[in-house]
Design a protein around this motif. Structure first.
Motif, mmCIF file in Angstrom:
data_model
loop_
_atom_site.group_PDB
_atom_site.id
_atom_site.type_symbol
_atom_site.label_atom_id
_atom_site.label_comp_id
_atom_site.label_asym_id
_atom_site.label_seq_id
_atom_site.Cartn_x
_atom_site.Cartn_y
_atom_site.Cartn_z
ATOM 1 N N THR A 83 0.792 -1.157 -0.100
ATOM 2 C CA THR A 83 -0.061 0.004 0.059
ATOM 3 C C THR A 83 0.979 1.250 0.136
ATOM 4 O O THR A 83 1.780 1.226 0.805
ATOM 5 N N VAL A 84 0.569 1.979 -1.130
ATOM 6 C CA VAL A 84 1.799 3.101 -1.138
ATOM 7 C C VAL A 84 0.868 4.461 -1.201
ATOM 8 O O VAL A 84 -0.209 4.674 -1.745
ATOM 9 N N SER A 85 1.225 5.576 -0.472
ATOM 10 C CA SER A 85 0.658 6.747 -0.334
ATOM 11 C C SER A 85 0.695 7.496 -1.841
ATOM 12 O O SER A 85 1.882 7.342 -2.280
ATOM 13 N N SER A 86 -0.405 8.071 -2.215
ATOM 14 C CA SER A 86 -0.226 8.627 -3.480
ATOM 15 C C SER A 86 0.226 9.944 -3.505
ATOM 16 O O SER A 86 0.473 10.812 -4.449
ATOM 17 N N LEU A 93 3.230 2.350 2.834
ATOM 18 C CA LEU A 93 2.520 2.318 4.023
ATOM 19 C C LEU A 93 2.224 1.025 4.698
ATOM 20 O O LEU A 93 2.235 0.795 5.956
ATOM 21 N N GLN A 172 -4.052 6.802 -1.031
ATOM 22 C CA GLN A 172 -3.146 5.953 -1.377
ATOM 23 C C GLN A 172 -3.843 4.845 -2.334
ATOM 24 O O GLN A 172 -5.018 5.124 -2.622
ATOM 25 N N ARG A 174 -2.974 0.757 -3.830
ATOM 26 C CA ARG A 174 -2.294 -0.764 -3.378
ATOM 27 C C ARG A 174 -2.103 -1.403 -4.829
ATOM 28 O O ARG A 174 -2.869 -1.174 -6.050
#
Length: 697
Positions: A83-86, A93, A172, A174
């Motif tokens: 899960t990555v912060s946008s 994350l 965020q 995924r």
């Protein structure tokens, strides 16, 4: 709907109960029955509420277990999840264990690290574009890129699928990370193989490869097609294969075959065909087919055509050569036979069949060994053991047994035929009957042996004759020399005798001197007689018979041989009869006979001995016995002593003609020669001459 209704009823029931309980006792207007009913309803709803609470607790338990299973599936899934912060640098994350393992970092150290830090720098643009479109469209995005594992810095390919999380501001997203390194490697190998395959197909000079679809549309056409069919790649691609190279009369059938292959997956068997060139002519090809099924596309069909025009021409030429060879082989007089390593006959010509009285079809598959003579079978088998690729030929002669029982000789020239592994596959032999030749050779060998024997005998005779001629030449020279010496001595001797006689007549001498003069005259007369004898011996024979005094002839010979006999220490004893009758004969020839016998006796008494000469009259013959006490004659030679050139003396001492010539002279005089031999004691030769007149030569 049921739960909502129950909830409404329960709310109404509760309101009524509370209203009832809050009423003053004086206002309590419900009957006892209504109160019981209300209590019953309350109890019922209480039970239902407890059941609902139990369902709620079970649902909570199931939810907890599901959440645990989800966490397990999430952490241990074969696919990495992050899960990555946008916003900002796109920090990680959250990540599952698989993602942490892929990136070579413990999960707790992944948090708050940029996801792009694990992307290979060369592929950063791919990821940036992927993230930009995702954030702009909020729609799922996919891409393929390379990531670098921390620690060992190894690089691997991944398939990245990203979706936005449905939050208020889409803060965020995924991403699912799938390792596709193996697939990429397989794709590269496949591409390399396909490249090599295409290159190979292009390099094949005599194999035309066509790739086409179910409708016959050509999508692949290699260079060999242009050589075989005349169409370039640009001319062929996109056209219908059936219309392009299939003859008109075959097109409907070929389309049916293609349709069946697409439907069943079964291609027609490989076969030889005549297909059509650009110029309308037909070309011979060996055609085979293949079909490749695809999941997302229609099947691909391939046709492989091998140009066999050269092979066809070679086959035609080979057929003509075989027919010519067969005609030559079948019609020739020599026997021709082919057989396998086990001796089984695979081919014979007419001459072979005629020789062994068999039919062609009957002899094929039979063994040729029984035709060979039993004594020669081992010889024939041994010959085949030594054939090699370096020395594949061998010639052998052996006997065969013909159907009628006759035994003939045959000569066979065999050749071994080898395969690529140098293993003998077959033998070929050409034979001919050499019985007449063998008989001729045997006769020639016999004649040769006999001729060689005759040549050796004749050579020996010629050698002896040559030696005799040389000796005769020496004797002739000696004879001439002795005659010349006798002539030269005779004149001085006459002068000496005249002087001595004059001294005796005119000079007064005492008795002793007169005796010496008389003795000198006597010796001169003896010398005169010796010289006369030498002249008579050298003088050629007249061949005319005349009265011959045997004793006088023998005495003259002894006079000549006196010195030689004295040197050899040989004593001569004469035993003459009185009143020896004269005989008719050739005096010089008889002298030759007696001289030969005296010389032989002298040779036998080498080192000293006695020669006895005895004469007698026996009936109508005068007999002269010449006896020696020498070593005698070897009994093995006694039967050969009168043969020409036979001699027991050395080459320098004899020619082997003395006794032979003497025997001939005596025989011509009507007489004979006998010999009496005692080895180690001596030999006696007896010459019988008739008293009557002898025959002239």
């Amino acid at each position: 709907m049921g739960r909502e209704t129950d909830h409404i009823k329960f709310t109404e029931l509760r309101r009524r109960a509370q209203a009832f309980l809050s009423m003053p006792s004086e206002d309590f207007a419900l009957s006892q029955k209504e109160i019981k009913k209300l209590v019953h309803e309350l109890d019922t709803y209480q039970i239902e509420l407890e059941l609902q609470n139990e369902d709620l607790r079970q649902a909570q338990q199931d939810l907890l277990e599901s959440r645990n299973r989800y966490n397990d599936l999430y952490d241990f899934a074969p696919v990495g999840y992050v899960t990555v912060s946008s916003k900002g640098k796109g920090l990680i994350l959250e990540a599952n264990l698989t993602a942490a393992e892929m990136m070579g970092v413990e999960r707790k150290f992944l948090h708050e690290r940029p996801f792009s830090a694990f992307i290979l720098p060369a592929d950063q643009d791919v990821y940036d574009h992927h993230r930009k479109i995702l954030l702009e469209t909020h729609e799922s995005q996919t891409c393929e890129l390379r990531m670098q594992r921390k620690g060992d810095n190894s690089i691997f390919y991944v398939y990245l699928r990203s979706v936005m999380e449905p939050m208020e501001d889409y803060g965020q997203f995924r991403s699912a990370i799938i390792d596709i390194s193996r697939r990429k490697q397989d794709e590269l190998l496949l591409q390399e193989s396909e490249s090599h395959f295409r290159l190979l197909l292009e390099k094949l000079p005599n194999i035309a490869v066509q790739g086409y679809g179910p409708d016959g549309t050509i999508y692949y056409w290699n260079k060999a097609n242009e050589l075989i069919y005349g169409y370039t790649e640009e001319e062929a691609l996109g056209n219908d294969l059936v219309e392009l190279i299939i003859p008109p009369e075959m097109r409907d059938f070929v389309r049916e075959v293609i349709a069946k292959a697409v439907l069943t997956g079964e291609m027609p068997p490989a076969e030889e065909l005549q297909l059509m060139r650009k110029d309308g002519t037909l070309v011979d090809v060996f055609s085979s087919h293949a079909i490749v099924r695809q999941t997302d596309h229609e099947p691909m069909l391939f046709c492989f055509d091998v140009d066999i025009r050269e092979r066809k021409r070679a086959e035609d030429d080979l057929y003509r050569v075989k027919e010519r060879y067969r005609t030559i082989v079948m019609d020739q007089y020599d026997l021709v036979c082919r057989f396998d390593p086990q001796g089984r006959i695979t081919f014979v010509n007419d001459a072979y069949c005629e020789c062994f009285s068999v039919k062609y079809n009957e002899i094929l598959g039979t063994n040729f060994i029984p035709n060979i003579h039993p004594e020669d079978i081992k010889l024939v088998k041994e010959q085949f053991k030594f054939l090699t690729p370096q020395q594949p030929k061998k010639t052998v002669e052996h006997r065969v047994i013909l159907p009628d029982g006759r035994i003939h000789w045959q000569q066979w020239s065999g050749r071994a035929l080898f395969n690529k592994e140098n293993v003998i596959t077959e033998y070929q032999a050409v034979g001919r009957d050499i019985t007449d030749l063998k008989e001729t050779e045997a006769a020639l060998r016999s004649a040769g042996v006999e001729l060689e024997q005759r040549v050796r005998e004749r050579t020996r005779e010629l050698e002896k004759t040559h030696e005799q001629l040389l000796h005769a030449e020496k004797l002739s020279a000696i004879g001439c020399l002795s005659a010349s010496i006798a002539h030269e001595f005779n004149n001085p001797l006459q002068g000496v005798m005249t002087v001595i006689k004059g001294i005796g007549q005119y000079v007064h001498l005492d008795a002793e001197s007169e005796e010496l003069v008389g003795l000198a005259i006597k010796e001169c007369n003896r010398m005169k007689n010796l010289i006369a004898s030498l002249q008579d011996f050298n003088r050629p024979s007249s061949g005319i018979s005349a009265p011959v005094d045997i004793h006088a002839n023998i005495d003259a010979l002894l006079l000549i041989s006196k010195k030689d006999l004295k040197t050899r220490q040989i004593k001569v004893v004469k035993d003459y009869i009185d009143d020896m009758p004269p005989i008719m004969g050739v005096a010089d020839q008889l002298k030759q006979v007696f001289l030969n016998l005296i010389n032989n006796a002298s040779y036998a008494c080498a080192g000293g001995g006695i020669i006895t000469i005895k004469t007698e009259v026996a009936g109508e013959y005068v007999v002269v016995h010449i006896q020696d006490n020498g070593k005698g004659i070897d009994p093995a030679n006694i039967d050969h002593i009168f043969e020409p050139f036979f001699s027991t003396k050395s080459q320098l001492q004899g020619t082997g003609l003395g006794l032979s010539v003497s025997h001939g002279i005596v025989k011509k005089h009507g007489g004979k020669i006998n010999v009496k031999n005692e080895p180690g004691k001596g030999t006696t030769f007896s010459v019988y001459l008739p008293v009557k007149e002898a025959k002239n030569d």
